[in-house]
Design a protein around this motif. Structure first.
Motif, PDB file in Angstrom:
ATOM      1  N   GLY A  40       0.821  -1.263   0.086  1.00  0.00           N
ATOM      2  CA  GLY A  40      -0.209   0.034  -0.028  1.00  0.00           C
ATOM      3  C   GLY A  40       0.757   1.278   0.010  1.00  0.00           C
ATOM      4  O   GLY A  40       0.320   2.461  -0.235  1.00  0.00           O
ATOM      5  N   THR A  41       2.077   1.106   0.098  1.00  0.00           N
ATOM      6  CA  THR A  41       2.972   2.371   0.238  1.00  0.00           C
ATOM      7  C   THR A  41       3.152   2.947  -1.251  1.00  0.00           C
ATOM      8  O   THR A  41       3.194   2.414  -2.153  1.00  0.00           O
ATOM      9  CB  THR A  41       4.472   2.094   0.568  1.00  0.00           C
ATOM     10  N   VAL A  42       3.092   4.227  -1.107  1.00  0.00           N
ATOM     11  CA  VAL A  42       2.911   4.981  -2.478  1.00  0.00           C
ATOM     12  C   VAL A  42       4.071   5.954  -2.661  1.00  0.00           C
ATOM     13  O   VAL A  42       4.525   6.573  -1.718  1.00  0.00           O
ATOM     14  CB  VAL A  42       1.703   5.950  -2.649  1.00  0.00           C
ATOM     15  N   CYS A 102      14.332   7.711 -14.566  1.00  0.00           N
ATOM     16  CA  CYS A 102      14.548   8.547 -13.233  1.00  0.00           C
ATOM     17  C   CYS A 102      13.352   8.833 -12.445  1.00  0.00           C
ATOM     18  O   CYS A 102      13.322   8.377 -11.577  1.00  0.00           O
ATOM     19  CB  CYS A 102      15.022  10.085 -13.775  1.00  0.00           C
ATOM     20  N   ALA A 103      12.000   8.814 -13.356  1.00  0.00           N
ATOM     21  CA  ALA A 103      10.848   8.888 -12.504  1.00  0.00           C
ATOM     22  C   ALA A 103      10.564   7.672 -11.579  1.00  0.00           C
ATOM     23  O   ALA A 103      10.298   7.767 -10.406  1.00  0.00           O
ATOM     24  CB  ALA A 103       9.831   9.129 -13.678  1.00  0.00           C
ATOM     25  N   ILE A 104      10.837   6.470 -12.486  1.00  0.00           N
ATOM     26  CA  ILE A 104      10.647   5.122 -11.799  1.00  0.00           C
ATOM     27  C   ILE A 104      11.515   5.044 -10.703  1.00  0.00           C
ATOM     28  O   ILE A 104      10.886   4.855  -9.275  1.00  0.00           O
ATOM     29  CB  ILE A 104      11.036   4.123 -12.691  1.00  0.00           C
ATOM     30  N   GLN A 105      12.927   5.300 -10.798  1.00  0.00           N
ATOM     31  CA  GLN A 105      13.760   5.204  -9.788  1.00  0.00           C
ATOM     32  C   GLN A 105      13.342   6.139  -8.408  1.00  0.00           C
ATOM     33  O   GLN A 105      13.486   5.631  -7.206  1.00  0.00           O
ATOM     34  CB  GLN A 105      15.156   5.517 -10.247  1.00  0.00           C
ATOM     35  N   THR A 106      12.819   7.193  -8.692  1.00  0.00           N
ATOM     36  CA  THR A 106      12.378   8.271  -7.739  1.00  0.00           C
ATOM     37  C   THR A 106      11.250   7.670  -7.066  1.00  0.00           C
ATOM     38  O   THR A 106      11.346   7.648  -5.845  1.00  0.00           O
ATOM     39  CB  THR A 106      11.945   9.549  -8.447  1.00  0.00           C
ATOM     40  N   ALA A 107      10.328   7.205  -7.534  1.00  0.00           N
ATOM     41  CA  ALA A 107       9.163   6.674  -7.040  1.00  0.00           C
ATOM     42  C   ALA A 107       9.637   5.440  -6.137  1.00  0.00           C
ATOM     43  O   ALA A 107       9.126   5.054  -5.104  1.00  0.00           O
ATOM     44  CB  ALA A 107       8.110   6.119  -8.055  1.00  0.00           C
ATOM     45  N   LEU A 108      10.526   4.545  -6.588  1.00  0.00           N
ATOM     46  CA  LEU A 108      11.002   3.249  -5.863  1.00  0.00           C
ATOM     47  C   LEU A 108      11.682   3.810  -4.621  1.00  0.00           C
ATOM     48  O   LEU A 108      11.567   3.341  -3.348  1.00  0.00           O
ATOM     49  CB  LEU A 108      11.750   2.488  -6.821  1.00  0.00           C
ATOM     50  N   LEU A 109      12.338   4.777  -4.789  1.00  0.00           N
ATOM     51  CA  LEU A 109      13.124   5.408  -3.640  1.00  0.00           C
ATOM     52  C   LEU A 109      12.420   5.974  -2.623  1.00  0.00           C
ATOM     53  O   LEU A 109      12.670   5.871  -1.378  1.00  0.00           O
ATOM     54  CB  LEU A 109      14.274   6.477  -4.064  1.00  0.00           C
ATOM     55  N   ASP A 110      11.360   6.710  -3.284  1.00  0.00           N
ATOM     56  CA  ASP A 110      10.302   7.474  -2.258  1.00  0.00           C
ATOM     57  C   ASP A 110       9.672   6.342  -1.578  1.00  0.00           C
ATOM     58  O   ASP A 110       9.781   6.398  -0.151  1.00  0.00           O
ATOM     59  CB  ASP A 110       9.333   8.056  -3.090  1.00  0.00           C
ATOM     60  N   ILE A 111       9.372   4.898  -1.871  1.00  0.00           N
ATOM     61  CA  ILE A 111       8.589   3.818  -1.308  1.00  0.00           C
ATOM     62  C   ILE A 111       9.411   3.249  -0.174  1.00  0.00           C
ATOM     63  O   ILE A 111       9.261   3.311   1.112  1.00  0.00           O
ATOM     64  CB  ILE A 111       8.239   2.838  -2.196  1.00  0.00           C
ATOM     65  N   GLN A 112      11.060   3.393  -0.690  1.00  0.00           N
ATOM     66  CA  GLN A 112      11.892   2.672   0.172  1.00  0.00           C
ATOM     67  C   GLN A 112      12.280   3.503   1.410  1.00  0.00           C
ATOM     68  O   GLN A 112      12.070   2.884   2.693  1.00  0.00           O
ATOM     69  CB  GLN A 112      12.872   2.413  -0.607  1.00  0.00           C
ATOM     70  N   ALA A 113      12.192   4.789   1.224  1.00  0.00           N
ATOM     71  CA  ALA A 113      12.609   5.724   2.365  1.00  0.00           C
ATOM     72  C   ALA A 113      11.440   5.616   3.095  1.00  0.00           C
ATOM     73  O   ALA A 113      11.729   5.911   4.464  1.00  0.00           O
ATOM     74  CB  ALA A 113      13.054   7.112   1.821  1.00  0.00           C
ATOM     75  N   LYS A 114      10.156   5.807   2.702  1.00  0.00           N
ATOM     76  CA  LYS A 114       9.002   5.742   3.640  1.00  0.00           C
ATOM     77  C   LYS A 114       9.099   4.664   4.523  1.00  0.00           C
ATOM     78  O   LYS A 114       8.940   4.675   5.653  1.00  0.00           O
ATOM     79  CB  LYS A 114       7.798   5.766   2.809  1.00  0.00           C
ATOM     80  N   ARG A 115       9.345   3.533   3.767  1.00  0.00           N
ATOM     81  CA  ARG A 115       9.418   2.156   4.640  1.00  0.00           C
ATOM     82  C   ARG A 115      10.189   2.083   5.682  1.00  0.00           C
ATOM     83  O   ARG A 115      10.191   1.750   6.938  1.00  0.00           O
ATOM     84  CB  ARG A 115       9.762   0.959   3.827  1.00  0.00           C
ATOM     85  N   SER A 117      11.397   5.117   7.077  1.00  0.00           N
ATOM     86  CA  SER A 117      11.079   6.253   8.020  1.00  0.00           C
ATOM     87  C   SER A 117      12.249   7.265   7.769  1.00  0.00           C
ATOM     88  O   SER A 117      12.543   7.987   8.949  1.00  0.00           O
ATOM     89  CB  SER A 117      10.870   5.974   9.279  1.00  0.00           C
ATOM     90  N   LEU A 118      12.700   7.345   6.618  1.00  0.00           N
ATOM     91  CA  LEU A 118      13.999   8.451   6.378  1.00  0.00           C
ATOM     92  C   LEU A 118      13.730   9.120   5.488  1.00  0.00           C
ATOM     93  O   LEU A 118      13.070   8.623   4.318  1.00  0.00           O
ATOM     94  CB  LEU A 118      15.298   7.415   5.946  1.00  0.00           C
ATOM     95  N   PRO A 119      14.176  10.392   5.493  1.00  0.00           N
ATOM     96  CA  PRO A 119      14.121  11.446   4.251  1.00  0.00           C
ATOM     97  C   PRO A 119      15.033  10.734   2.985  1.00  0.00           C
ATOM     98  O   PRO A 119      16.125   9.981   3.335  1.00  0.00           O
ATOM     99  CB  PRO A 119      14.812  12.479   4.652  1.00  0.00           C
ATOM    100  N   LEU A 120      14.464  10.896   1.901  1.00  0.00           N
ATOM    101  CA  LEU A 120      15.332  10.204   0.630  1.00  0.00           C
ATOM    102  C   LEU A 120      16.630  10.561   0.717  1.00  0.00           C
ATOM    103  O   LEU A 120      17.646   9.706   0.453  1.00  0.00           O
ATOM    104  CB  LEU A 120      14.380  10.838  -0.554  1.00  0.00           C
ATOM    105  N   SER A 121      17.270  11.795   1.180  1.00  0.00           N
ATOM    106  CA  SER A 121      18.442  12.319   1.025  1.00  0.00           C
ATOM    107  C   SER A 121      19.285  11.068   1.792  1.00  0.00           C
ATOM    108  O   SER A 121      20.448  10.945   1.593  1.00  0.00           O
ATOM    109  CB  SER A 121      18.678  13.491   1.568  1.00  0.00           C
ATOM    110  N   GLU A 122      18.711  10.488   3.098  1.00  0.00           N
ATOM    111  CA  GLU A 122      19.477   9.516   3.713  1.00  0.00           C
ATOM    112  C   GLU A 122      19.833   8.232   3.250  1.00  0.00           C
ATOM    113  O   GLU A 122      20.790   7.559   3.427  1.00  0.00           O
ATOM    114  CB  GLU A 122      18.843   9.451   5.158  1.00  0.00           C
ATOM    115  N   ILE A 123      18.800   7.956   1.962  1.00  0.00           N
ATOM    116  CA  ILE A 123      19.357   6.686   1.573  1.00  0.00           C
ATOM    117  C   ILE A 123      20.041   6.835   0.277  1.00  0.00           C
ATOM    118  O   ILE A 123      20.654   6.021  -0.429  1.00  0.00           O
ATOM    119  CB  ILE A 123      18.034   5.627   1.211  1.00  0.00           C
TER     120      ILE A 123
END
Ligand code: MUC
Ligand code: MG
Length: 368
Positions: A40-42, A102-115, A117-123
């Motif tokens: 369910g993470t977007v 780039c768009a796909i990778q950004t969305a995947l990184l957004d999901i991963q960072a949300k899981r 609980s880190l700001p995207l910059s940290e991953i």
């Protein structure tokens, strides 16, 4: 692992015509990618370009067609959430298509960072700064209007550095326009120009000499994309900093240009690089070669802008600042809380993932 991949085209009028040597924009088409994971993470990403096919090799329509036809089925087949492995699979299966990647990778990184609980910059390795300086592009095409716009921006504490888009008019007219603006704003205000590859090498020699003498600080992509030899010769010839923009199409080209010190500065763009991770690679190559950095934009809306900000916040050297003003060129807001611009800077959010909330009702109203 991924339930759905949606690509949405959202046309938004700009606050005024934005004139580049390759196109005049009255509207920007945001290309937004929404990925929903099976838990369910977007995650959101963006593959916006400038002026249809006049700037880059991908159009909004081609990005959507290629994501729907090739990327989405590939993502529905992956059984893990390891972004390095998924990126490798995408590279192996799909040629080119850097903006879509780039768009796909950004969305995947957004999901991963949300899981996590880190700001995207940290991953992406961890941020070195929480705020990024942001310049403004003067591109109305009218000298007096541009001067008035710049003065207003300084007064509002929004921007104190300006880039002028030139190359569409005869060389001398363009140079006179730039020098008039520089004189009106004074020695304290940094003025840069972006020629968007419009000049021949001989025109570059004539034009850049005058711009250097007139106190301009930075010359962006003056000559043809493929003519990296000319770019290197100009870099050697002039004292004023010469910057590669369109010539940078990812880590490979960055390495080739860096090898011959073919530019003083790299304009790093996440889409041109083919992803946030690749943009960080471009920055690392520049650092190792003693080339300065500038954080570029494809005039994305808030999603691509803040994704870029997370990547740029990790760069060690950001000597020439950024141009992450894309959302400010648009007449409509698509976030529930707009990005924070204050004191000539953009604030990099601290919430998990990209740290933004997309207003999906607004997008539903505006999408094609
Ligand atoms: C470009 O070539 O840099 C970035 C800022 C702007 O006004 O246009 C873009 C494209
Ligand atoms: Mg440029």
């Amino acid at each position: 692992m991924y339930k759905s991949v949606e690509t949405l085209l959202v046309d938004i009028p700009t606050i005024r015509p934005h004139k580049l040597s390759v196109a005049t924009m009255q509207t920007q088409t945001l290309v937004l990618v929404k990925i929903t994971a099976t838990d369910g993470t977007v995650g959101w990403g963006e593959a916006t370009t400038i002026g249809g096919l006049s700037y880059g090799e991908e159009s909004p329509e081609s990005v959507k067609a290629n994501i729907d036809t090739y990327f989405a089925p590939l993502l529905s087949s992956v059984q893990n959430q390891n972004i390095a492995q998924i990126s490798k699979l995408i590279r192996k299966t799909i040629n080119g298509n850097r903006f879509a990647k780039c768009a796909i990778q950004t969305a995947l990184l957004d999901i991963q960072a949300k899981r996590l609980s880190l700001p995207l910059s940290e991953i992406l390795g961890g941020r070195l700064r929480d705020r990024l300086p942001v310049l403004w592009t003067l591109a109305s095409g009218d000298t007096d209007k541009d001067i008035a716009e710049a003065k207003k921006m300084i007064e509002l504490k929004r921007h104190n550095t300006f880039k002028l888009k030139i190359g569409a008019r005869p060389l001398q007219e363009d140079v006179d326009h730039v020098i008039a603006i520089k004189k009106a704003l004074g020695p304290e205000v940094s003025i840069r120009v972006d020629i968007n590859r419009a000049w021949t090498e001989l025109e570059c020699i004539r034009g850049i000499q005058q711009l250097q003498d007139g106190g301009i600080d930075l010359i962006e992509q003056p000559c043809a994309i493929q003519n990296t030899d000319a770019l290197a010769r100009l870099t050697q010839r002039f004292e004023v900093a010469i910057m590669a923009d369109e010539a940078l199409t990812g880590p490979d080209s960055a390495f080739r240009i860096a090898q011959k010190h073919g530019a003083d500065v790299f304009a790093v763009k996440v889409e041109q690089s083919g992803g946030l991770i690749e943009a960080c690679d471009v920055a690392k190559i520049a650092c190792l070669a003693g080339i300065d950095l500038y954080g570029g934009t494809m005039l994305e809306g808030p999603v691509g802008t803040i994704a870029s900000a997370h990547a740029f916040s990790t760069f060690e050297n950001l000597a020439f600042g950024t141009e992450l003003f894309g959302p400010l060129l648009l007449t409509q807001e698509i976030l529930t809380t707009p990005l924070q611009y204050e004191n000539f800077e953009l604030v990099v959010p601290n919430a998990p993932g990209l740290g933004i909330e997309v207003d999906e009702n607004k997008i539903e109203q505006l999408r094609r």
